[in-house]
Write a protein that holds these residues in place. Structure first.
Motif, PDB file in Angstrom:
ATOM      1  N   SER A 146      -0.701   1.698   9.929  1.00 56.31           N
ATOM      2  CA  SER A 146      -0.450   0.257   9.801  1.00 56.31           C
ATOM      3  C   SER A 146      -1.364  -0.538  10.723  1.00 56.31           C
ATOM      4  N   ALA A 147      -1.506  -0.078  11.964  1.00 58.44           N
ATOM      5  CA  ALA A 147      -2.397  -0.771  12.898  1.00 58.44           C
ATOM      6  C   ALA A 147      -3.837  -0.704  12.432  1.00 58.44           C
ATOM      7  N   THR A 148      -4.234   0.427  11.862  1.00 62.34           N
ATOM      8  CA  THR A 148      -5.607   0.559  11.355  1.00 62.34           C
ATOM      9  C   THR A 148      -5.872  -0.423  10.233  1.00 62.34           C
ATOM     10  N   VAL A 149      -4.909  -0.620   9.338  1.00 59.59           N
ATOM     11  CA  VAL A 149      -5.081  -1.580   8.242  1.00 59.59           C
ATOM     12  C   VAL A 149      -5.295  -2.982   8.792  1.00 59.59           C
ATOM     13  N   GLY A 150      -4.531  -3.359   9.815  1.00 62.30           N
ATOM     14  CA  GLY A 150      -4.712  -4.673  10.419  1.00 62.30           C
ATOM     15  C   GLY A 150      -6.081  -4.846  11.047  1.00 62.30           C
ATOM     16  N   ILE A 151      -6.578  -3.796  11.703  1.00 60.59           N
ATOM     17  CA  ILE A 151      -7.896  -3.856  12.327  1.00 60.59           C
ATOM     18  C   ILE A 151      -8.988  -3.994  11.273  1.00 60.59           C
ATOM     19  N   VAL A 152      -8.866  -3.225  10.189  1.00 62.44           N
ATOM     20  CA  VAL A 152      -9.863  -3.304   9.118  1.00 62.44           C
ATOM     21  C   VAL A 152      -9.818  -4.671   8.442  1.00 62.44           C
ATOM     22  N   ALA A 153      -8.629  -5.221   8.254  1.00 57.04           N
ATOM     23  CA  ALA A 153      -8.513  -6.550   7.647  1.00 57.04           C
ATOM     24  C   ALA A 153      -9.185  -7.611   8.511  1.00 57.04           C
ATOM     25  N   LEU A 154      -9.009  -7.526   9.822  1.00 55.76           N
ATOM     26  CA  LEU A 154      -9.660  -8.480  10.723  1.00 55.76           C
ATOM     27  C   LEU A 154     -11.177  -8.343  10.648  1.00 55.76           C
ATOM     28  N   ALA A 155     -11.659  -7.107  10.625  1.00 55.41           N
ATOM     29  CA  ALA A 155     -13.104  -6.892  10.517  1.00 55.41           C
ATOM     30  C   ALA A 155     -13.642  -7.435   9.200  1.00 55.41           C
ATOM     31  N   ALA A 156     -12.867  -7.306   8.126  1.00 60.85           N
ATOM     32  CA  ALA A 156     -13.301  -7.833   6.828  1.00 60.85           C
ATOM     33  C   ALA A 156     -13.450  -9.349   6.887  1.00 60.85           C
ATOM     34  N   VAL A 157     -12.499 -10.028   7.515  1.00 58.41           N
ATOM     35  CA  VAL A 157     -12.577 -11.487   7.646  1.00 58.41           C
ATOM     36  C   VAL A 157     -13.797 -11.883   8.476  1.00 58.41           C
ATOM     37  N   GLN A 158     -14.028 -11.186   9.585  1.00 57.79           N
ATOM     38  CA  GLN A 158     -15.159 -11.515  10.445  1.00 57.79           C
ATOM     39  C   GLN A 158     -16.491 -11.257   9.750  1.00 57.79           C
ATOM     40  N   LEU A 159     -16.581 -10.166   9.002  1.00 53.05           N
ATOM     41  CA  LEU A 159     -17.811  -9.883   8.262  1.00 53.05           C
ATOM     42  C   LEU A 159     -18.046 -10.914   7.165  1.00 53.05           C
ATOM     43  N   SER A 160     -16.984 -11.364   6.520  1.00 55.91           N
ATOM     44  CA  SER A 160     -17.147 -12.341   5.444  1.00 55.91           C
ATOM     45  C   SER A 160     -17.675 -13.663   5.973  1.00 55.91           C
ATOM     46  N   GLN A 161     -17.349 -14.001   7.218  1.00 53.33           N
ATOM     47  CA  GLN A 161     -17.854 -15.245   7.794  1.00 53.33           C
ATOM     48  C   GLN A 161     -19.373 -15.225   7.928  1.00 53.33           C
ATOM     49  N   LYS A 162     -19.946 -14.050   8.105  1.00 53.67           N
ATOM     50  CA  LYS A 162     -21.403 -13.923   8.168  1.00 53.67           C
ATOM     51  C   LYS A 162     -22.025 -13.778   6.789  1.00 53.67           C
ATOM     52  N   ALA A 163     -21.301 -13.125   5.878  1.00 54.03           N
ATOM     53  CA  ALA A 163     -21.867 -12.865   4.545  1.00 54.03           C
ATOM     54  C   ALA A 163     -21.864 -14.096   3.665  1.00 54.03           C
ATOM     55  N   VAL A 429      -9.117  -2.408   2.466  1.00 56.75           N
ATOM     56  CA  VAL A 429      -7.859  -2.813   3.113  1.00 56.75           C
ATOM     57  C   VAL A 429      -6.683  -2.562   2.172  1.00 56.75           C
ATOM     58  N   TYR A 430      -6.838  -2.950   0.930  1.00 56.61           N
ATOM     59  CA  TYR A 430      -5.764  -2.756  -0.047  1.00 56.61           C
ATOM     60  C   TYR A 430      -5.457  -1.275  -0.261  1.00 56.61           C
ATOM     61  N   ARG A 431      -6.494  -0.468  -0.413  1.00 55.53           N
ATOM     62  CA  ARG A 431      -6.272   0.953  -0.709  1.00 55.53           C
ATOM     63  C   ARG A 431      -5.673   1.682   0.495  1.00 55.53           C
ATOM     64  N   LEU A 432      -6.099   1.332   1.700  1.00 56.05           N
ATOM     65  CA  LEU A 432      -5.494   1.936   2.889  1.00 56.05           C
ATOM     66  C   LEU A 432      -4.039   1.503   3.035  1.00 56.05           C
ATOM     67  N   PHE A 433      -3.744   0.273   2.661  1.00 56.62           N
ATOM     68  CA  PHE A 433      -2.361  -0.211   2.712  1.00 56.62           C
ATOM     69  C   PHE A 433      -1.470   0.574   1.761  1.00 56.62           C
ATOM     70  N   GLU A 434      -2.013   0.978   0.620  1.00 59.67           N
ATOM     71  CA  GLU A 434      -1.218   1.647  -0.399  1.00 59.67           C
ATOM     72  C   GLU A 434      -0.951   3.116  -0.094  1.00 59.67           C
ATOM     73  N   ILE A 435      -1.646   3.714   0.883  1.00 60.25           N
ATOM     74  CA  ILE A 435      -1.415   5.135   1.203  1.00 60.25           C
ATOM     75  C   ILE A 435      -1.024   5.324   2.667  1.00 60.25           C
ATOM     76  N   GLY A 436      -0.634   4.249   3.354  1.00 60.83           N
ATOM     77  CA  GLY A 436      -0.428   4.324   4.799  1.00 60.83           C
ATOM     78  C   GLY A 436       0.890   4.917   5.238  1.00 60.83           C
ATOM     79  N   TYR A 437       1.912   4.867   4.382  1.00 56.85           N
ATOM     80  CA  TYR A 437       3.233   5.322   4.796  1.00 56.85           C
ATOM     81  C   TYR A 437       3.400   6.811   4.510  1.00 56.85           C
ATOM     82  N   SER A 449       4.442  -1.396   2.152  1.00 59.32           N
ATOM     83  CA  SER A 449       5.442  -2.392   1.786  1.00 59.32           C
ATOM     84  C   SER A 449       6.833  -1.783   1.620  1.00 59.32           C
ATOM     85  N   ARG A 450       6.972  -0.479   1.818  1.00 61.77           N
ATOM     86  CA  ARG A 450       8.282   0.169   1.716  1.00 61.77           C
ATOM     87  C   ARG A 450       9.273  -0.411   2.720  1.00 61.77           C
ATOM     88  N   HIS A 451       8.750  -0.885   3.856  1.00 64.73           N
ATOM     89  CA  HIS A 451       9.623  -1.493   4.856  1.00 64.73           C
ATOM     90  C   HIS A 451       8.858  -2.627   5.527  1.00 64.73           C
TER      91      HIS A 451
END
Length: 492
Positions: A146-163, A429-437, A449-451
């Motif tokens: 779960s923490a990894t998904v949050g970190i990757v999501a933040l990196a995606a937002v930061q990268l998009s600001q440059k792209a 981010v989406y795919r990691l979220f779907e297999i994280g639990y 999203s199970r909990h």
């Protein structure tokens, strides 16, 4: 000892020159200078390739000033357009450009070996544990994911600001993310990246407008020719042709007079001929290995492992998140590794720093456990098999890049490749979220999203990194603790 470490730290942070016993300085010895600037990255780069790219920008562009934002964006697009480990290629290329090929190879090992060795040790430990883990262990692993998904999501937002530089690149990022979520196949991601490059090329070179104007001029010319006096054409039949030739000559001269931007690299690498030879030799080696894979399949587990890893390292586009389903097909499907060990290792390795391709080291050590090949040999075979193709391609392309990058169409295409690749980060981010639990009943990985608690952990690592400057290692540790708290409150 403490004084020496302090002086090395001053070299990295303040750019000082550390004096060695022989009177030389570290900055004059490329290998030691490379170590002073890169030794820590393999231990602190948590979160996967998306976080790595953001970290490399802060380090190599903003702190070390080895290259500017434009050059970094070009290299980002280039690494995404090539197969293999994306962030590893970026680190390798930057160090080769700054120090040369030998130090670039050394930087690759400094970056990848720490967690490769840890992945090998993890495989040795996994072989000795029981099929069923204690429930707190599953809660801890789910918290890490779960923490990894949050970190990757933040990196995606930061990268998009440059792209995102205009409406078109914003559209490409959105379409890349949406299309990547809707479908998943080996050929699909390269196609999305190529489409992004074609879109910006057509826009920057105004190909559609030019084609439309050329068609309009042609229709107008035909209309004028139908209405013109034939006697006037007989007097000067060459006039239209001469006018066209003059215009073409004028445009050619204008293009030739346009200055081309020189590469930002301070080091002279290979000639374009050498780069072409390196690329050709790679494709020959790939053809040979694939032919042998078809002929000698199932005769030797070690060769089968290397051939599968070599194939995976060649056809993977998009970096670490894309390698996971492919390795599952090439390692779990043949029965070399059990699904439980695959997902268990995936959950743990995602919390490791360094390249996600080190997951192949873990799988290689397990894949040979029922053969005559030692686990250590399996780990080494998988390491070189998965990493060599991408590094080989990157080395060859470096030889021709200084010439190719001057072409306006190439630079335009990389802008779209960059945007499409960032869109695929949101897909990851989406795919990691779907297999994280994970738990004893959901061994194939379930949605976070199970909990709601797992979504809270995702949000905590995202907001903590964005607004409270929580580092990725601290966010990973916090996610593990929150996973255990969930177990204590809900399941205990």
């Amino acid at each position: 000892m403490a004084t020496t470490l302090a002086r090395l730290r001053d070299l990295v942070v303040r750019g000082r020159k550390a004096l060695l016993p022989n009177g030389e300085t570290i900055s004059k010895i490329p290998l030691l200078d490379m170590l002073a600037h890169n030794w820590h990255l393999g231990f602190i780069s948590f979160g996967g390739p998306t976080v790595h790219f953001q970290m490399f920008r802060e380090l190599y562009v903003e702190k070390y000033n080895w290259l500017d934002d434009t050059a970094y964006d070009e290299l980002f697009g280039l690494c995404q357009a090539l197969s293999g480990p994306a962030s590893t290629k970026m680190l390798y290329i930057i160090n080769v450009m700054h120090y040369g090929s030998r130090c670039g190879i050394a930087a690759f090992f400094v970056w990848s070996l720490p967690m490769a060795i840890t992945s090998w040790g993890l495989a040795i430990g996994i072989r000795k544990i029981q099929d069923e883990l204690p429930p707190p262990a599953y809660a801890l692993l789910s918290g890490l994911n779960s923490a990894t998904v949050g970190i990757v999501a933040l990196a995606a937002v930061q990268l998009s600001q440059k792209a995102i530089t205009d409406t078109l690149t914003r559209t490409i990022v959105f379409l890349g993310a949406a299309a990547g979520m809707l479908y998943n196949a080996l050929w699909y991601f390269p196609v999305l990246i190529a489409v992004g490059g074609l879109m910006t090329t057509a826009s920057d070179l105004r190909l559609i407008q030019r084609g439309s104007r050329a068609l309009s001029r042609r229709e107008l010319t035909e209309d004028r020719l139908e209405s013109v006096n034939p006697e006037s054409l007989e007097q000067n039949p060459q006039e239209p042709e001469i006018s066209v030739r003059h215009r073409i000559s004028t445009e050619s001269q204008a293009r030739a007079a346009t200055p081309s931007q020189e590469p930002t690299s301070r080091s002279s690498l290979f000639s374009w001929k050498t780069g072409a030879i390196v690329l050709t030799s790679f494709f020959i080696s790939f053809a040979i290995f694939m032919a042998c894979r078809g002929i000698y399949s199932s005769r030797n587990r070690a060769f089968d492992l290397f051939a599968n890893m070599y194939l995976a390292g060649t056809i993977i586009f998009g970096g670490g998140p894309v390698v996971i389903p492919l390795l599952r097909e090439y390692i779990v499907t043949p029965g070399w590794v059990s699904p439980r060990d695959f997902l268990l290792g995936l959950a743990i390795v995602q919390a490791f720093p360094g390249p996600n391709f080190n997951f192949a080291v873990y799988l290689g050590a397990l894949a040979v456990q029922r053969s005559s090949t030692p686990a250590t040999a399996g780990a080494v075979i998988a390491f070189f098999g998965i990493f060599v193709p991408g590094m080989w391609l990157a080395t060859g392309l470096l030889g021709i890049w200084s010439s190719v990058r001057k072409v306006h169409a190439v630079r335009a295409a990389l802008r779209g490749v960059h945007a499409a690749a960032v869109g695929l980060v949101f897909t990851a981010v989406y795919r990691l979220f779907e297999i994280g639990y994970l738990d004893s009943e959901v061994r194939n990985g379930g949605s976070l999203s199970r909990h709601p608690w797992w979504v809270v952990i995702v949000a905590t690592s995202f907001v903590g990194g964005m607004h409270y400057k929580v580092s990725p290692p601290a966010a990973i540790l916090l996610g593990a603790v929150m996973g255990l708290i969930w177990y204590a409150v809900v399941r205990a």
